[in-house]
Design an enzyme around this catalytic site. Structure first.
Site, PDB file in Angstrom:
ATOM      1  CG  HIS A   1       4.843   3.265  13.376  1.00 21.14           C
ATOM      2  ND1 HIS A   1       3.502   2.994  13.466  1.00 21.14           N
ATOM      3  CD2 HIS A   1       5.175   3.061  12.073  1.00 21.14           C
ATOM      4  CE1 HIS A   1       3.039   2.640  12.287  1.00 21.14           C
ATOM      5  NE2 HIS A   1       4.036   2.666  11.417  1.00 21.14           N
TER       6      HIS A   1
ATOM      7  CE1 TYR B   1       0.684   1.002   4.521  1.00 22.75           C
ATOM      8  CE2 TYR B   1       0.619  -1.393   4.381  1.00 22.75           C
ATOM      9  CZ  TYR B   1       0.954  -0.240   5.068  1.00 22.75           C
ATOM     10  OH  TYR B   1       1.554  -0.331   6.303  1.00 22.75           O
ATOM     11  N   PRO B   2       0.446   2.300  -0.684  1.00 24.80           N
ATOM     12  CG  PRO B   2      -0.562   3.719  -2.254  1.00 24.80           C
ATOM     13  CD  PRO B   2      -0.636   2.314  -1.670  1.00 24.80           C
ATOM     14  CG  MET B   3       2.778   5.165   3.835  1.00 26.20           C
ATOM     15  SD  MET B   3       3.062   4.775   5.567  1.00 26.20           S
ATOM     16  CE  MET B   3       2.610   6.322   6.351  1.00 26.20           C
TER      17      MET B   3
ATOM     18  CE  LYS C   1       4.292   9.286   8.929  1.00 31.73           C
ATOM     19  NZ  LYS C   1       3.634   8.375   9.891  1.00 31.73           N
TER      20      LYS C   1
ATOM     21  CD  GLN D   1       7.235  -2.058   8.162  1.00 30.60           C
ATOM     22  OE1 GLN D   1       6.110  -2.233   8.618  1.00 30.60           O
ATOM     23  NE2 GLN D   1       8.078  -1.216   8.714  1.00 30.60           N
TER      24      GLN D   1
END
Length: 460
Positions: free
Chosen positions: A174, A147-149, A151, A187
């Protein structure tokens, strides 16, 4: 003004999502479809041989894509070339790129300040870990989600206007969440600033499909995500060997199970061992996964290197042990690292391969069955008797059909912990020995001098 953290970049990455024109595929003669599949196998199967990097193909569930072709390369030019080469194959003509994501592997300064502030004094273990993030390999036999993300830059929650120490604290939280999945989920976070519409791409790999859901769900509650995270579309699928592309296109399950015979023989070997009260567990031993590498470096020097790595490994619950074993014969020394999960063992393998004077691993031989380990914990008072027993076994093995060589290796940190590495012409030859009277007598002789039942670990 909010200070940007330092970054370091490694390989470029292309997530190339493809839809298949199934109608055109079904209308194409069989011989053309065969040539198309052969062209894809050649383009994707030989890709890593063109230089540094990696390529893999994945199924994708759902309507937005059928396949994901994932490329890692040292330069943007090579990524673009890999994309064109696949697109121009006869198989590529049956596909259309439905989505793509261009990015570069990255490590940031939020949680690794020492790496950037004083690189000359960085712990070798940390440096190897960073290199594994910058120059990764693609795990095998895994599920994937991508998935792209980005902020947020809202008036109330603007990540880029938040002080550095606050951002670092949130990213540390996190990271702690992610550590809880070490050995279960691998990851890759890659940066797409200036390359794509989104700021980062997140690719998660796991042998357990539900673990991909669990880590994303849990991380949604971290402040860095809850207040500042924005996400694009999610894609989920499964890696399969490019040699299974024909099966995929035929609607069959992939990966195909092409190892039934070997697995059946392995089960037979474990059955034979169990009859002698030798614990064989699952294919990798005690329901764990072992990585073994051979090195011709001095065993004490290797042990010093391993001390630093072990300290890092022990941060993870999936780590069982990592030790150096010294050869009693003329063979190389061995490093054996044991983990609870396959993905953790594969990650550790990347660090271990950077140890000095590595000359290979079990199974490197171009023919034969590779090697296997029979691990023993010996009563201290009977150690010499055990060594004498092994020497007698070595003499016996010299006359066994299909046996090439065997060596006894001793743990540098615990002289009562040992294992035997053996090389055979074939799996069948090893099995014949395990079923022989000679093996039965050997086990019976050593039973009284062992502190625990012997354990067999398939290292090949």
């Amino acid at each position: 003004m909010a200070n940007p953290p330092p970054t370091d970049e490694g390989w470029f990455v292309l997530h190339d999502f493809r839809t298949v024109d199934w109608a055109a595929w079904q209308d194409t003669p069989a011989h053309r479809r065969e040539r198309a599949i052969e062209s894809a196998e050649a383009a994707l199967g030989d890709a890593p041989a063109t230089g540094d990097g990696d390529t893999a193909i994945f199924t994708i569930a759902g309507h937005e894509a059928d396949l994901l072709v994932l490329h890692l390369r040292p330069t943007l030019d090579e990524i673009e070339q890999a994309e064109r080469q696949f697109d121009r194959t006869p198989f590529g003509q049956f596909t259309e790129q439905s989505r793509s994501f261009v990015s570069v592997t990255e490590i940031g300064g939020y949680t690794s300040r020492d790496y950037f502030e004083d690189p000359e004094s960085v712990d070798p273990g940390l440096e190897r870990y960073m290199n594994s993030k910058l120059y990764p390999s693609i795990p095998e036999d895994v599920y994937v989600t991508f998935y792209p993300m980005a902020k947020r830059r809202d008036p109330e929650y603007n990540w880029y206007d938040t002080p550095m120490d606050e951002r670092a604290e949130m990213m540390a939280e996190h990271g702690e969440t992610g550590k809880g999945y070490a050995g279960t989920v691998t990851q890759y976070v890659t940066s797409a600033f200036g390359f794509d519409d989104w700021e980062w791409g997140v690719t998660l790999f796991s042998t357990e499909a539900t673990a991909l859901k669990e880590i994303v769900y849990e991380m949604r509650f971290d402040e860095a995500t809850a207040k500042y995270g924005e996400f694009g579309s999610f894609f989920v699928g499964r890696r399969f060997p490019v040699g299974d592309l024909a099966a995929y296109m035929a609607g069959e399950a992939v990966p195909t199970d092409k190892a039934d015979t070997a697995a059946d023989e392995g089960e037979s070997i474990r059955d034979s061992l169990a009859e002698e009260d030798v614990y064989a567990g699952q294919p990798h031993g005690e329901d764990v996964f072992a990585v073994a590498l051979y090195s011709v470096a001095d065993s004490d020097a290797l042990a010093a290197e391993i001390d630093g790595l072990r300290e890092n490994f022990e941060h993870y619950d999936t780590h069982v042990s990592t030790d150096v074993y010294r050869s009693r014969g003329e063979g190389p020394n061995a490093i054996v690292s044991i983990w609870d999960t396959q993905s953790a063992a594969e990650t550790a393998s990347g660090f271990l391969r950077d140890l000095p004077e590595i000359v290979g691993q079990p199974g490197d031989a171009p023919d034969g069955w590779g090697t296997m380990g029979m691990f023993y914990t010996v009563e201290p008072d009977h150690r010499e008797a055990f060594l004498d027993t092994f020497d007698g076994v070595a003499d016996t093995l010299a006359d066994i059909s299909g046996h090439r060589e065997s060596d006894l290796l001793v743990n540098v940190a615990d002289e009562n912990d040992m294992f035997i590495a053996s090389q055979w012409d074939s799996r069948r030859d090893a099995m014949d020995f395990f079923e022989s009277e000679a093996f039965h007598e050997t086990v019976a002789t050593g039973r009284e001098i062992l502190a625990d039942r012997p354990r067999h670990v398939f290292l090949a």
